[in-house]
Scaffold this active site. Structure first.
Site, PDB file in Angstrom:
ATOM      1  N   CYS A  17      33.678  49.078  38.265  1.00  0.00           N
ATOM      2  CA  CYS A  17      33.806  47.641  38.496  1.00  0.00           C
ATOM      3  C   CYS A  17      32.423  47.014  38.737  1.00  0.00           C
ATOM      4  CB  CYS A  17      34.708  47.380  39.692  1.00  0.00           C
ATOM      5  SG  CYS A  17      34.941  45.617  40.039  1.00  0.00           S
ATOM      6  N   ARG A  59      40.011  44.477  27.116  1.00  0.00           N
ATOM      7  CA  ARG A  59      40.196  43.094  26.663  1.00  0.00           C
ATOM      8  C   ARG A  59      40.749  42.975  25.243  1.00  0.00           C
ATOM      9  NH1 ARG A  59      34.519  40.753  26.989  1.00  0.00           N
ATOM     10  NH2 ARG A  59      33.974  42.905  26.459  1.00  0.00           N
TER      11      ARG A  59
END
Length: 386
Positions: free
Chosen positions: A120, A246
């Site tokens: 992250c 994505r």
């Protein structure tokens, strides 16, 4: 709805994670607010693979947060392949969270796979030393992986990371070797550094270098927008599988394309607007069944622009879809959109968030001592999902 691409002899064998075989070797990346039970179910309807739930924070799980316990739920069709990603910075807390999943079945089923998030890049995480900042502290990284693997017993544990903090602080090779030494079943590498966030183009060459450096499977992640990109990544890097983030936003049928590609018979789904509308309604229906109609419809709003990208849709309908609050209303609005072919202009184009690069926020003195084993102060998150 489909078109046939150039035939290929490239076929990827199943990904072996302990006793778990993932065929095709395709993994859905955890995405906050996206990879909930409804979306995982929808994607699975298009193609097999491993579908990971939203990131679960170990502190919140250990403290039995009601929201986290609600999020970490296996659906009826993933009882034998439930996959969880955990975020944690303290080895003891991570170990306890894994024990709860494996021994207490707090998710309603024993997980078949556990992933550890060290990738992250969000500033609120890195400024406390978590996420993609943590592998720099190699002893702490080792201790977290060791704790998770020991607590998991026969459940395979994998690691997801980035190239490093920035070009001057590269960590992926050390992280890969350490993960292997501590018993991790595989490692996923996103081809960007933390300071790149989601900008520019992912660099796949470190994935190839990591494949050469370790014996455990390496999964590639970053800029896989089409099944052809996945084939190219495998060919260029030798990775054992791909992780999709994505690229599947507003395109759950991508998993069908990937399954065909890795079986050696590629085809590309090109759904018409009417077919996309049916998928959109199915997605919202799954959300409504899980969250209630009003909340599920509200939750669906974020997906609308991704599904409709490139289609010709009136501005009044777009605005109304962005405020939709019920399934019948959604159906009526979708029926107002004229049927049309899939917009070829959006094929291969980036989807989701694109953020410019920026220096990584880190705790004061974080880079000074790579062998400091202490968990970073205040880095534990009390909210799951990211």
């Amino acid at each position: 709805m489909t078109s046939t691409l150039q035939p290929t002899t490239t076929a990827l064998p199943p990904l072996k994670l302990g006793a778990l075989a993932v065929d095709p070797a395709v993994v859905l990346a955890p995405m906050a607010g996206i990879t909930n039970p409804a979306f995982r179910t929808l994607c699975r309807e298009f193609g097999a693979g491993l579908y990971v739930c939203e990131m679960i924070t170990t502190r919140a799980l250990v403290e039995r947060s009601a929201k986290t316990l609600q999020m970490v739920r296996a659906t009826a069709d993933e009882r034998d392949a439930f996959s969880v990603q955990l975020y944690g910075v303290d080895p003891a807390t991570v170990g306890r969270a894994v024990e709860m999943l494996v021994d207490e079945h707090v998710a309603g089923a024993r997980p078949a796979h556990i992933d550890l998030n060290f990738g992250c890049p969000v500033p609120k995480v890195t400024r406390k030393g978590g996420g993609s900042a943590l592998p720099w502290r190699r002893v702490l990284f080792r201790d977290i992986v060791r704790s998770a693997v020991r607590a998991a017993k026969d459940v395979p544990v994998t690691v997801k990371t980035r190239i490093g903090i920035d070009a001057d602080h590269v960590t992926y090779l050390d992280a890969g070797r350490t993960a292997q030494d501590e018993g991790a079943a595989a490692i996923t590498l996103h081809g960007r550094t933390a300071d790149q966030l989601y900008s520019g183009t992912a660099d796949w060459s470190p994935i190839a270098r990591l494949v050469e450096a370790v014996d455990i499977p390496v999964l590639g992640n970053g800029d896989i927008w089409e099944a052809g990109d996945a084939l190219r990544m495998v060919a260029e890097t030798g990775c054992a599988g791909v992780v999709i983030g994505r690229g599947c936003l507003g395109r759950p049928w991508l998993f069908g394309d990937l399954a065909a590609a890795f079986a050696g018979t590629p085809r590309r789904a090109l759904p018409t607007m009417a077919e996309v509308a049916a998928i959109m309604h199915r997605h919202a229906t799954l959300l409504a069944a899980d969250e209630g109609e009003r909340h599920g419809s509200t939750d669906f709003r974020k997906h609308v622009a991704w599904y409709l990208k490139g289609f010709s849709v009136g501005s009044d309908v777009r605005r109304a879809l962005a405020m939709v609050s019920g399934l019948d209303e959604l159906a009526d609005l979708l029926a107002r959109i004229p049927d049309q072919p899939y917009p070829a202009a959006v094929l291969g184009a980036p989807r989701g968030r694109t953020t410019p690069p920026r220096p990584v926020s880190l705790p004061e003195g974080w880079l000074a001592d790579r062998d400091d084993p202490r968990p970073p102060s205040g880095a534990e998150l009390d909210v799951s999902g990211g």
